[in-house]
Design a protein around this motif. Structure first.
Motif, short mmCIF file in Angstrom:
data_model
loop_
_atom_site.label_atom_id
_atom_site.label_comp_id
_atom_site.label_asym_id
_atom_site.label_seq_id
_atom_site.Cartn_x
_atom_site.Cartn_y
_atom_site.Cartn_z
N UNK B 269 0.83 -1.21 0.00
CA UNK B 269 0.00 0.00 0.00
C UNK B 269 0.86 1.26 0.00
N UNK B 270 1.91 1.23 0.83
CA UNK B 270 2.82 2.39 0.86
C UNK B 270 3.47 2.62 -0.49
N UNK B 271 3.92 1.51 -1.07
CA UNK B 271 4.59 1.57 -2.37
C UNK B 271 3.63 2.09 -3.45
N UNK B 272 2.41 1.55 -3.47
CA UNK B 272 1.43 1.97 -4.47
C UNK B 272 1.10 3.46 -4.33
N UNK B 273 0.89 3.87 -3.07
CA UNK B 273 0.57 5.28 -2.83
C UNK B 273 1.67 6.18 -3.35
N UNK B 274 2.91 5.76 -3.09
CA UNK B 274 4.06 6.56 -3.54
C UNK B 274 4.12 6.61 -5.06
N UNK B 275 3.99 5.45 -5.70
CA UNK B 275 4.10 5.39 -7.16
C UNK B 275 2.98 6.21 -7.82
N UNK B 276 1.76 6.05 -7.31
CA UNK B 276 0.63 6.78 -7.88
C UNK B 276 0.85 8.29 -7.76
N UNK B 277 1.35 8.72 -6.61
CA UNK B 277 1.58 10.15 -6.40
C UNK B 277 2.67 10.68 -7.33
N UNK B 278 3.75 9.88 -7.50
CA UNK B 278 4.82 10.29 -8.42
C UNK B 278 4.31 10.38 -9.85
N UNK B 279 3.52 9.37 -10.24
CA UNK B 279 2.95 9.36 -11.59
C UNK B 279 2.10 10.61 -11.80
N UNK B 280 1.33 10.94 -10.79
CA UNK B 280 0.45 12.10 -10.87
C UNK B 280 1.27 13.37 -11.10
N UNK B 281 2.35 13.52 -10.33
CA UNK B 281 3.20 14.71 -10.48
C UNK B 281 3.83 14.78 -11.86
N UNK B 282 4.30 13.60 -12.34
CA UNK B 282 4.92 13.55 -13.67
C UNK B 282 3.93 13.95 -14.75
N UNK B 283 2.74 13.36 -14.67
CA UNK B 283 1.69 13.63 -15.64
C UNK B 283 1.34 15.12 -15.65
N UNK B 284 1.31 15.68 -14.46
CA UNK B 284 0.97 17.09 -14.30
C UNK B 284 1.98 18.00 -15.00
N UNK B 285 3.28 17.74 -14.81
CA UNK B 285 4.27 18.62 -15.44
C UNK B 285 4.35 18.37 -16.94
N UNK B 286 3.89 17.16 -17.37
CA UNK B 286 3.87 16.87 -18.79
C UNK B 286 2.67 17.54 -19.47
N UNK B 287 1.52 17.46 -18.81
CA UNK B 287 0.30 18.01 -19.41
C UNK B 287 0.20 19.52 -19.27
N UNK B 288 0.72 20.06 -18.18
CA UNK B 288 0.55 21.49 -17.91
C UNK B 288 1.90 22.17 -17.68
N UNK B 289 2.70 22.31 -18.74
CA UNK B 289 4.06 22.85 -18.56
C UNK B 289 4.05 24.28 -18.02
N UNK B 290 2.97 25.03 -18.31
CA UNK B 290 2.91 26.42 -17.86
C UNK B 290 2.76 26.52 -16.36
N UNK B 291 2.23 25.42 -15.74
CA UNK B 291 1.89 25.47 -14.33
C UNK B 291 3.14 25.63 -13.47
N UNK B 292 4.26 25.06 -13.96
CA UNK B 292 5.48 25.14 -13.16
C UNK B 292 6.38 26.29 -13.61
N UNK B 293 5.93 27.07 -14.62
CA UNK B 293 6.79 28.12 -15.18
C UNK B 293 6.65 29.44 -14.44
N UNK B 294 6.80 29.39 -13.13
CA UNK B 294 6.80 30.62 -12.35
C UNK B 294 5.43 31.25 -12.24
N UNK B 295 5.33 32.25 -11.41
CA UNK B 295 4.03 32.91 -11.21
C UNK B 295 4.21 34.39 -11.36
#
Lengths: 249, 295
Positions: B269-295
């Protein structure tokens, strides 16, 4: 000459936080003509932004009429381009996509959109930054993009609400010169809100001087100095002095 | 270097001098970039090796515990060396993979339903005051009910099969997604809405081209919280009544007094939670590159 924008005896009441009323504008009348560069200047609370919001169609006057080409202004629209103080660019779109936005919602084909956006990117000198996001641009670059985004519709009038207030002094001077150049080459009509006398004296062909509580027009000064203006000249100082004195009488 | 201090001005330079200085500057630039890259590489190697060291230290401490503390029962606290054999058995029999598959599928189905309903509800209640006022007391009241309290009800209504788990997960994940979407949509800066209007965007265009992307940072926070809750609710549902899944594996190992299997379930469960969260972060920076480009 009939007026492009005709503000007739406009008043606007706001409710303050404690439910007392405040007159943001009281019985204000002014006309803006085609090709003019008008600055509205005054301390905070003088209603200069309310005036812009009424012309922009964002708010309606409590009393009086706001007309564009003789027709009442009822809603915002692309015939009046607006440049806000800051943070008004869409941060999820690149510079190019921001500039193309109004063409996109109008359904202009992609190829034509791109060509027209390129043209405006060249006008503001930012072709290199076309594919960068607003978060990656400096304050001055962002405002250039905001100007291009408003201009691509070829609006009848460009409304600018303290657009250069948040950039540093050196950049501001450059942006002012660039704006004058656009105004002259494209034959724009501009209403520019500022609280900076020097900015108004440098830019405006006419300066609307406003006073607060209630918001009213105190004086309107025509500036006949030729462009480009020399900030160090005695004539410039005279305009500055005249506007400054108007606030203290 | 051979220049005298007086010949600093560019006008005093001969062509040869300025050329040799340019060459020198280029060499320095290349040197600088090489150093910078080497420095970054060292930094990331250091980070990775410390990460690995952390895991090794943890396993070592775990292994040592039953050896060092004499009254510790190895059956109640099995060290990694005991667990690893069981792990191999579970993998080889396919039991572990099958349970992971079943559990992840439940989470995925429930989460997709929650995402659709949650963002839709958030958009509507955030933009339409009528719906907001109408739904406020009910939604906030229901939000306060822990999803775990609904496990028995869900079993009665939807039975012991998949629908009861998926429904519970969807229920639990719905609320953070709805609430964050609602907040993001409600708090879209007015200047963006005014820009959209003055650029000629209609209501629907403003909704999809401006409000939704402007609220996206909030929606993503909601989705991330939703994933976390989905995993919690999953286990609660599987512990109470299921015939497969990681939670079921943990529950049955309890009855069989197999703490080693229980450990594997918990670590999974710990491992799955970690992997899912990492995947989510990766997907986020891939799909929304502007989101991390400063504010």
């Amino acid at each position: 000459m009939s007026a492009l924008i005709d503000i007739q005896n406009v008043s606007k009441i706001y409710a303050s936080a404690d439910d007392s009323t405040a007159w943001a504008l009281q019985d204000v009348s002014v006309q803006l003509h085609k090709g003019e560069f008008v600055c509205a200047i005054g301390p905070s609370g003088c209603g200069k932004t309310t005036l812009l919001n009424i012309i922009g169609g964002f708010t309606q006057p409590t009393e009086g009429k706001a007309l564009q080409d003789g027709e009442p202004i009822t809603a915002p629209g692309p015939d009046r381009g607006v440049v806000f103080q800051e943070y008004a660019l869409f941060s999820w779109l690149t510079s190019r996509e921001n500039i193309e936005f109004s063409l996109r919602v109008k359904g202009v084909p992609k190829k034509e959109r791109r060509e027209r956006a390129e043209h405006y990117l060249d006008l503001i000198g930012l072709r290199r930054a076309a594919d960068r996001y607003p978060g990656e641009l400096s304050g001055g670059m962002r405002q250039r993009v905001a100007v291009a985004r408003a201009l691509i519709n070829e609006p009848e009038i460009l409304l600018m609400d303290e657009p250069f207030a948040a950039v540093d002094a050196m950049t501001r001077a450059t942006l002012q010169e660039e704006l004058l150049r656009l105004w002259q080459t494209l034959g724009l009509s501009i209403l520019f809100i500022t609280h900076n006398i020097e900015e108004a004296a440098f830019l405006a062909s006419r300066i609307i001087i406003m006073s607060p509580h209630p918001g009213r027009i105190k004086d309107i000064v025509s500036v006949d100095l030729p462009y480009p203006r020399d900030r160090g000249s005695p004539e410039f100082a005279a305009v500055y002095g005249r506007v400054d004195r108007a606030f203290h009488t | 270097m051979s220049q005298s201090p007086q010949s600093n001005g560019a006008s005093a330079d001969t062509a040869a001098q300025s050329e040799s200085r340019d060459a020198h500057l280029r060499v320095r630039e290349e040197q600088f970039l090489r150093d910078l890259k080497a420095d970054r590489r060292r930094q990331s190697i250091r980070q990775l090796s410390l990460n690995i060291l952390g895991i090794v230290l943890f396993l070592a401490a775990w292994e040592a515990t039953p050896h060092v503390i004499p009254w510790m029962n190895r059956l109640l606290f099995p060290p990694p060396s005991d667990v690893v054999g069981t792990l191999r058995e579970l993998i080889e029999s396919g039991e572990l993979i099958e349970n992971i598959r079943v559990s992840l599928l439940r989470v995925l189905n429930g989460f997709i339903i929650a995402t659709i309903l949650g963002t839709l509800a958030g958009l509507l209640t955030g933009r339409l005051q009528l719906l907001q006022f109408l739904s406020d007391p009910i939604l906030h009241g229901m939000r306060s009910i822990p999803a775990i309290a609904l496990v028995p009800l869900s079993l009665l209504w939807f039975g012991i099969g998949e629908p009861s788990k998926v429904a519970l997960i969807a229920w639990g994940a719905f609320f953070p997604i709805w609430l964050n979407t609602y907040t993001g949509v409600r708090d879209v800066p007015p200047v963006l809405l005014r820009s959209a209007m003055s650029l000629g965007a209609g209501r629907v265009q403003t909704m999809f081209l401006v409000i939704l992307p402007a609220a996206l940072p909030f929606i993503l926070v909601g989705l991330r919280q939703g994933i976390g809750i989905a995993l919690i609710v999953l286990v609660a549902a599987e512990l109470a009544g299921a015939s497969s899944g990681i939670g079921y594996m943990i529950a049955t190992s309890h009855q069989l007094f197999r703490v080693d299997i229980m450990f594997i379930g918990i670590a999974t469960l710990g491992f799955l939670g970690y992997v899912v969260d990492r995947l989510f972060t990766l997907l986020q920076s891939y799909l929304f590159p502007w989101y991390s480009s400063g504010k």
